[in-house]
Design a protein around this motif. Structure first.
Motif: not given
Length: 739
Positions: A239-258
């Protein structure tokens, strides 16, 4: 930190692989007492929440075997239900239905409300999974009535919130989830909190409230990480991967994806899924094999008592007939299903539309009654509160008589409002009479005295004929009796000018402590025609338009009398002649307590508390109510602060220490319930008493769910007001000190 957590979890998961190989040997030693299989359920719940599904299945299978060995039917039902829920966890609905059907067979032969409630709960989940959400809500409500277990109720609230989310009823879902965030569950407090945060994050993601979704997702991730909830940890990262991507926080999205990739590689791998599936299939197949063995044993016992060849022929014939009938039935059912499928879908849509309309109408009615109740109770609170304060300020003797009459009329009006608002509940048998000690003669005299001025203005004489053989101490409902007499005597006075109204009370029968009393209210007024007597007890009926214009009134008095007497299993009778007067009479059974010395339900004697030095917070938007409540506290040497709305209440509660908070519910801005939820986030100890003018029956459950300790409805009796404050401050402190 996430990588360290994954390494730690990976090491922990090496242990269950070893444990799985020796599970049979461990359970064969039976370390748990044979007297109780509850520890099996507790251990299985722990394994399930940590996503150790194979170990949870093994534990529940052992519990089922133990229950069956001891012929513990209830324990076996509970085991089957827990297995059904666990198979749902791994999306094996077919196996869930198998265990659910097995429990259905056992429940037919036993009275077990807890099991019935759990059965309906599982059915509600299956209905939700098939998108039959309204049926699911109905089944959840039925389950709620059958089972009051706290852990069960919390899980039911979680499921209900997910159903509301599917129906896009976001306010209802949010209310349930907020109450679960601060839950006090003994078994699954952290798991329920994690699920609540996760579902709130999903809700806010759907509403495009990405910031709130991220906040809830991070909370869910933290709880899951601290407690080893692997499934929740995985879902939170997704969920956080998708949310941070929507917020434009791509570094956080990548961290959750990893984190998610590492989690899947180390934990949620194919080998783990195979182990779980293999364990699930093994337990299911073993259970079916054992069931077949039991049936074969029964057949063998039957075969030994009869001729083998004859029995074989009969069984073969029966088997062929059954197979033939089954084939024909399946063929016909399939044809009918194909022909009626479109029709059923259409009807289902029509039923859903009709149900939505009915729900909206019911909500509109509930809101209307709540508003009416609030608008009537608020000014009545000022009347009764000021009357109480005046009585305590040493009025003159001639003023006391008027103030006491005003107090009695206020108490009567309050109960009159309650019964008008709840007349539908009376008709639906949802309201029952109280059973408390009363002096019948005093009750009737109070009604007559309160109506004395009306009789005097009509030049009407009031006469009471009271049978002295009637016991002085009876058990019944004095308030509802007062309402009955108030309506009947008031009507008689209204329609009798220059005449007399006679009230008769007569003892008909006394058998030990059971007494039957005859009541009659008769007058020599205008009377009622034979034609109008048939409809006189219907709502808003007064005989004719001319009578209504001349005498006034709503025409609800006799309707309420009829409904109230129905609560006493009695009925009103009428004899009347036009121009000669009317006579209304009825009988009521009561209990005499003159000769009883024990086993009698009296009201609890209020404790005498020392309130001196207490400091309270009054949350109230009405200025008159603020003055009255503050003055009532001052009378008992208590000090107080006043908050005009919910926002002020939250701020004052943060900045100051109070012995208790008196919380109004309907206020501008945030409501009292919302303010209570906010306060409970940082203060769990201070007692919060809901002091409100809305309908108690409609709102009690939501008050407690929000975090209130007690509820008092306005207008209230001062003794009850002080008693509630004392109970929630001093009794709670005494209980905590003992603990």
């Amino acid at each position: 930190m996430r990588i360290l957590f994954l390494n730690k979890v990976f090491k922990i998961l090496l242990v269950p692989i070893v444990i799985l190989a020796t599970t049979t040997a461990v359970f064969s030693q039976d370390p748990i007492s044979k007297k109780d299989i509850q520890p099996y359920f507790d251990q299985a719940r722990k394994f399930k929440n940590q996503d150790k599904i194979d170990l949870a299945l093994e534990t529940l299978n052992t519990a089922a075997n133990e229950a069956e060995k001891r012929e513990d039917i209830k324990g076996l039902i509970d085991s089957l239900h827990e297995l059904a829920l666990l198979y749902l966890r791994i999306d094996k609905e077919g196996d869930t239905e198998f265990y659910w059907d097995r429990a259905s067979v056992l429940l037919k032969d036993i009275s077990y409300p807890y099991g019935d409630g759990m059965h309906k709960y599982i059915e509600a989940i299956l209905l939700h999974r098939s998108n039959r959400n309204f049926q699911s809500l109905f089944m959840l409500n039925e389950a709620k009535q059958l089972n009051n277990d706290r852990n069960f109720y919390n899980n039911l609230l979680l499921t209900e919130a997910k159903v509301y989310l599917s129906l896009e009823k976001y306010d209802s879902a949010t209310k349930n989830l907020n109450s679960l965030i601060v839950n006090t569950d003994l078994y699954e407090k952290e798991y329920l909190t994690s699920q609540a945060y996760l579902t709130l994050a999903e809700l806010n993601l759907g509403l495009e409230n990405y910031a709130e979704a991220a906040k809830n997702g991070e909370n869910a991730l933290a709880v899951a990480e601290d407690n080893g909830f692997l499934e929740d940890f995985k879902d939170a990262n997704i969920l956080l991967t998708t949310v941070y991507e929507k917020l434009g926080l791509y570094q956080k999205s990548l961290s959750n994806s990893q984190n998610l990739v590492q989690l899947k590689d180390s934990i949620f791998n194919i080998e783990k899924s195979k182990i779980e599936a293999k364990t699930a299939d093994k337990i299911r197949d073993n259970y079916k094999t054992e069931e077949i063995a039991r049936q074969e044993q029964k057949i063998e016992e039957l075969t030994e008592s009869q001729n083998r060849s004859e029995l074989t022929a009969i069984l073969t014939s029966a088997f062929l007939i059954i197979i033939s009938l089954l084939a024909v039935t399946l063929y016909r059912n399939n044809q009918i299903k194909l022909k009626t499928n479109d029709l059923l879908q259409t009807k289902n849509k029509e039923l859903q539309i009709a149900r939505d309309g009915a729900v909206q109408a019911m909500e509109a009615k509930t809101n209307f009654l709540s508003t009416v109740s609030h608008e009537l109770r608020t000014p009545l609170y000022a009347v009764t509160g000021l009357t109480h304060l005046l009585l305590e300020e040493n009025p003159e003797e001639h003023q006391k008589e008027h103030l006491k009459a005003l107090k009695f009329s206020g108490d009567y009006l309050l109960n009159f409002i309650n019964d008008i608002l709840h007349i539908n509940k009376i008709d639906a048998n949802k309201l029952e009479p109280l059973n408390m000690e009363l002096n019948l003669k005093k009750v009737i005299n109070e009604v007559i005295n309160s109506l004395g001025q009306s009789a005097k203005s009509n030049n009407t004489t009031l006469i009471l004929e009271y049978d002295q053989d009637i016991p002085s101490h009876l058990l019944s409902d004095p308030l509802k009796l007062s309402q009955i007499f108030m309506n009947l005597i008031g009507n008689a006075i209204k329609f009798t000018k220059g005449g007399e109204v006679k009230v008769v009370s007569k003892l008909l029968n006394k058998n030990q402590d059971e007494v039957t009393i005859y009541f009659e209210v008769k007058d020599n007024g205008i009377g009622i025609s034979k034609e109008k007597q048939k409809s006189i007890f219907e709502g808003f009926e007064q005989g004719s338009i001319q009578i209504n214009r001349e005498y006034g009134g709503t025409g609800l008095g006799l309707t309420i009398v009829k409904s109230l007497l129905g609560l006493f299993n009695s009925q009103i009778e009428l004899e009347s002649n036009l121009g000669q007067g009317s006579s209304f009479f009825f009988e009521i059974k009561m209990k005499s307590i003159d000769d009883l010395t024990e086993d009698v339900s009296f009201e609890i004697t209020p404790k005498d508390y020392d309130f001196k030095g207490l400091h309270l917070l009054i949350v109230e938007d009405n200025k008159i109510n603020q003055v009255i409540t503050k003055k009532m506290l001052t009378k008992r040497d208590m000090t107080s602060d006043i908050a005009n709305n919910g926002h002020e209440a939250v701020d004052l509660a943060k900045e100051n220490v109070y012995d208790a908070i008196l919380m109004d519910i309907h206020m501008p801005g945030i409501s009292g319930e919302e303010a209570t939820i906010e306060i409970r986030k940082f203060n769990q100890e201070t007692p919060i008493i809901a002091l409100t003018a809305i309908s108690l029956d409609d709102s009690l459950e939501s008050f407690y769910a929000a975090g209130c300790n007690d509820v008092v409805t306005k207008p209230f009796k001062p003794d009850i007001f002080y008693q509630k404050i004392g109970e929630n401050i001093f009794d709670k402190k005494a209980k905590n000190s003992l603990t």
